[in-house]
Write a protein that holds these residues in place. Structure first.
Motif, PDB file in Angstrom:
ATOM      1  N   ASN A  98      56.874 -20.504 -13.959  1.00  0.00           N
ATOM      2  CA  ASN A  98      56.388 -21.881 -13.953  1.00  0.00           C
ATOM      3  C   ASN A  98      54.866 -21.906 -14.060  1.00  0.00           C
ATOM      4  O   ASN A  98      54.172 -21.282 -13.251  1.00  0.00           O
ATOM      5  CB  ASN A  98      56.810 -22.595 -12.661  1.00  0.00           C
ATOM      6  N   THR A 136      54.378 -27.234 -17.126  1.00  0.00           N
ATOM      7  CA  THR A 136      54.147 -28.615 -16.728  1.00  0.00           C
ATOM      8  C   THR A 136      52.722 -28.961 -17.130  1.00  0.00           C
ATOM      9  O   THR A 136      51.767 -28.349 -16.651  1.00  0.00           O
ATOM     10  CB  THR A 136      54.328 -28.789 -15.209  1.00  0.00           C
ATOM     11  N   ILE A 190      52.633 -35.708  -9.894  1.00  0.00           N
ATOM     12  CA  ILE A 190      52.446 -34.319  -9.474  1.00  0.00           C
ATOM     13  C   ILE A 190      52.211 -34.243  -7.966  1.00  0.00           C
ATOM     14  O   ILE A 190      52.591 -33.267  -7.311  1.00  0.00           O
ATOM     15  CB  ILE A 190      51.278 -33.675 -10.261  1.00  0.00           C
ATOM     16  N   ASP A 237      53.727 -36.024  -5.816  1.00  0.00           N
ATOM     17  CA  ASP A 237      55.045 -36.177  -5.183  1.00  0.00           C
ATOM     18  C   ASP A 237      55.877 -34.897  -5.250  1.00  0.00           C
ATOM     19  O   ASP A 237      56.943 -34.830  -4.631  1.00  0.00           O
ATOM     20  CB  ASP A 237      55.822 -37.324  -5.842  1.00  0.00           C
ATOM     21  N   TYR A 238      55.409 -33.901  -5.999  1.00  0.00           N
ATOM     22  CA  TYR A 238      56.112 -32.626  -5.997  1.00  0.00           C
ATOM     23  C   TYR A 238      56.112 -32.070  -4.566  1.00  0.00           C
ATOM     24  O   TYR A 238      55.126 -32.230  -3.835  1.00  0.00           O
ATOM     25  CB  TYR A 238      55.419 -31.616  -6.914  1.00  0.00           C
ATOM     26  N   PHE A 283      56.848 -26.279  -3.872  1.00  0.00           N
ATOM     27  CA  PHE A 283      57.215 -26.011  -5.268  1.00  0.00           C
ATOM     28  C   PHE A 283      56.360 -24.862  -5.786  1.00  0.00           C
ATOM     29  O   PHE A 283      55.142 -24.847  -5.604  1.00  0.00           O
ATOM     30  CB  PHE A 283      56.997 -27.258  -6.123  1.00  0.00           C
TER      31      PHE A 283
END
Length: 217
Positions: free
Chosen positions: A21, A52, A130, A132-133, A137
């Motif tokens: 990621n 992302t 982002i 609210d990730y 994570f």
């Protein structure tokens, strides 16, 4: 057997270094800079990385493994904030005017970076996604376009300090040494606005120093 024992550590190193990621942060309000960053992000996605892309510009097309989070109304907010300090503001015309005066250009670019960050924070949609990730994570790598300064860097703390790579399609911004280390000594490092050689005359060094000081003030 000896050869196999030599190869195994290599595979272990490669597997540990593979980033699943990637968070790509692009906070420069510039379509041309977006083209450059988007090409890099698409190249990573094409190689199987899950990218992302936190961006000031929307994508032109969909790309597998590339997920956009767009700062909406960012350009409008930036023009509004910059226009508060400049009468009859037009970014293209104003940038052409300030380029005639190196001191004005230096201070404008610094102001542009600050106002860009304010526009990002004021956007009604984008940064909140982002944020609210979940904090746990996992991003294995962050790529940050630092052309307009460190606006997105606090996200590194949110995601528990993954490794960071800084990129820029813009010459050599003055403040990079504050972000990634190093220095820009005015005696032998010409400001990016000045077409001076590395070995400068006394007048050129003095002028170069004045530009650096003006920008930092």
């Amino acid at each position: 057997m000896k050869l196999i024992l030599q190869i195994i550590p290599v595979f272990l190193i490669v597997s540990q270094g593979y980033c699943v990621n990637i968070l790509y942060m692009h906070d420069v309000f510039s379509p041309s800079h977006h083209i450059w960053n988007n090409a890099l992000a698409r190249g990573l996605a094409a190689r199987g990385y899950n990218v992302t892309f936190l961006s000031t510009d929307p994508p032109k097309s969909n790309t597998q493994n590339l997920h956009y989070i767009v700062i909406e109304n960012g350009y409008e907010l930036l023009n509004k904030f910059l226009g508060e300090n400049h009468e009859n503001y037009d970014i293209v015309k104003y940038s052409q005017e300030v380029n005639k005066n190196k001191f004005a250009a230096a201070t404008f670019l610094a102001e542009y970076a600050v106002k860009s960050c304010e526009a990002i924070a004021a956007s009604s949609h984008g940064l909140d996604i982002i944020l609210d990730y979940p904090n746990d994570f996992k991003f294995d790598l962050v790529i940050n376009d630092f052309t307009a300064g460190p606006c997105f860097l606090p996200l590194i703390q949110k995601f528990n300090y993954p490794s960071v790579i800084g990129v820029s399609a813009f010459l050599n911004p003055t403040y990079t040494d504050f972000v990634i280390g190093g220095h820009k000594h005015p005696a032998y490092v010409p400001h990016f606005l000045l077409n001076f050689p590395q070995i400068m005359s006394f007048y050129q060094r003095a002028y170069n120093f004045a530009i650096y000081i003006t920008e930092k003030l």
